[in-house]
Scaffold this motif. Structure first.
Motif, PDB file in Angstrom:
ATOM      1  N   LEU A   1      -6.116  -6.803  -4.293  1.00 20.95           N
ATOM      2  CA  LEU A   1      -6.473  -6.455  -5.662  1.00 20.95           C
ATOM      3  C   LEU A   1      -7.462  -7.446  -6.268  1.00 20.95           C
TER       4      LEU A   1
ATOM      5  N   VAL B   1      -8.294  -1.806  -6.337  1.00 17.84           N
ATOM      6  CA  VAL B   1      -8.288  -1.998  -4.890  1.00 17.84           C
ATOM      7  C   VAL B   1      -9.646  -2.557  -4.467  1.00 17.84           C
TER       8      VAL B   1
ATOM      9  N   MET C   1       0.844  -1.186   0.000  1.00 18.14           N
ATOM     10  CA  MET C   1       0.000   0.000   0.000  1.00 18.14           C
ATOM     11  C   MET C   1       0.886   1.245   0.000  1.00 18.14           C
ATOM     12  N   THR C   2       0.462   2.257  -0.726  1.00 18.96           N
ATOM     13  CA  THR C   2       1.145   3.548  -0.733  1.00 18.96           C
ATOM     14  C   THR C   2       0.187   4.609  -0.193  1.00 18.96           C
TER      15      THR C   2
ATOM     16  N   ALA D   1      -8.728   5.044  -1.873  1.00 16.78           N
ATOM     17  CA  ALA D   1      -9.375   3.845  -2.431  1.00 16.78           C
ATOM     18  C   ALA D   1      -9.616   2.805  -1.341  1.00 16.78           C
ATOM     19  N   VAL D   2      -8.683   2.686  -0.420  1.00 18.06           N
ATOM     20  CA  VAL D   2      -8.860   1.749   0.697  1.00 18.06           C
ATOM     21  C   VAL D   2     -10.054   2.181   1.549  1.00 18.06           C
TER      22      VAL D   2
ATOM     23  N   VAL E   1      -2.666  -3.578  -0.182  1.00 20.70           N
ATOM     24  CA  VAL E   1      -3.984  -3.497  -0.789  1.00 20.70           C
ATOM     25  C   VAL E   1      -4.279  -4.867  -1.380  1.00 20.70           C
TER      26      VAL E   1
ATOM     27  N   ASP F   1      -2.915   5.175  -2.132  1.00 21.54           N
ATOM     28  CA  ASP F   1      -3.973   4.164  -2.075  1.00 21.54           C
ATOM     29  C   ASP F   1      -4.998   4.424  -0.976  1.00 21.54           C
TER      30      ASP F   1
END
Length: 162
Positions: free
Chosen positions: A63, A68, A8-9, A15-16, A61, A12
């Protein structure tokens, strides 16, 4: 990780949250009644950003077709956070992601994993118990109001599937 997980960045996190909030509202309605304790979106976002940068914490994350569809995090021997979008409940994605997280923990040298799940999260408890996690009897409280009870579970990674 076989395409089910990636690191995860910070980019992200929105979206998470878009996946986590509906799952939490639906799956934890008995634990966090939304009229009294709405999903703490800002606090969860801040926690996620901190954990991404925290040494010893691995954030992922989940996928589905490169989009995501869930999240997971571990720290040392603890499976910290986990969830998939409600539209994927029951389709095998959670199991695949769970197993990929355990593979990552094994690769880091973890032999016995632990996690905490809300006592009132019947769906979550059934999921983990079906996959071999067993309650330790240890109980604690969440830091989020109304501070619901958490049960600790453990799993030997030498005997867990993956």
């Amino acid at each position: 990780m076989a395409g089910v997980l990636r690191a995860m960045t910070p980019a992200d996190v929105p979206a998470v949250l878009a996946v986590q909030e509906p799952g939490a509202v639906l799956g934890l309605a008995e634990v966090f009644p939304q009229d009294e304790h709405p999903f703490p979106r800002e606090a969860i976002a801040e926690r996620g950003l901190r954990e991404i940068e925290l040494d010893g914490t691995e954030c992922f994350v989940v996928l589905h077709h490169e989009a995501v569809a869930g999240f997971a995090a571990t720290r040392d021997d603890e499976f910290l956070h986990f969830g998939v979008a409600p539209e994927h409940w029951g389709d095998g994605l959670a199991r695949a992601a769970h197993d990929a997280v355990l593979d990552s923990m094994r690769a880091s040298g973890v032999e016995r994993a632990r996690l905490r799940v809300f006592t009132g999260n019947v769906r979550g408890r059934c999921f983990y118990e079906k996959l071999g996690w067993t309650p330790t009897g240890e109980r604690s409280r969440s830091s989020f109001p109304p501070r619901p009870e958490l049960l600790t579970y453990e799993l030997s990674l030498s005997s867990a599937g993956g």
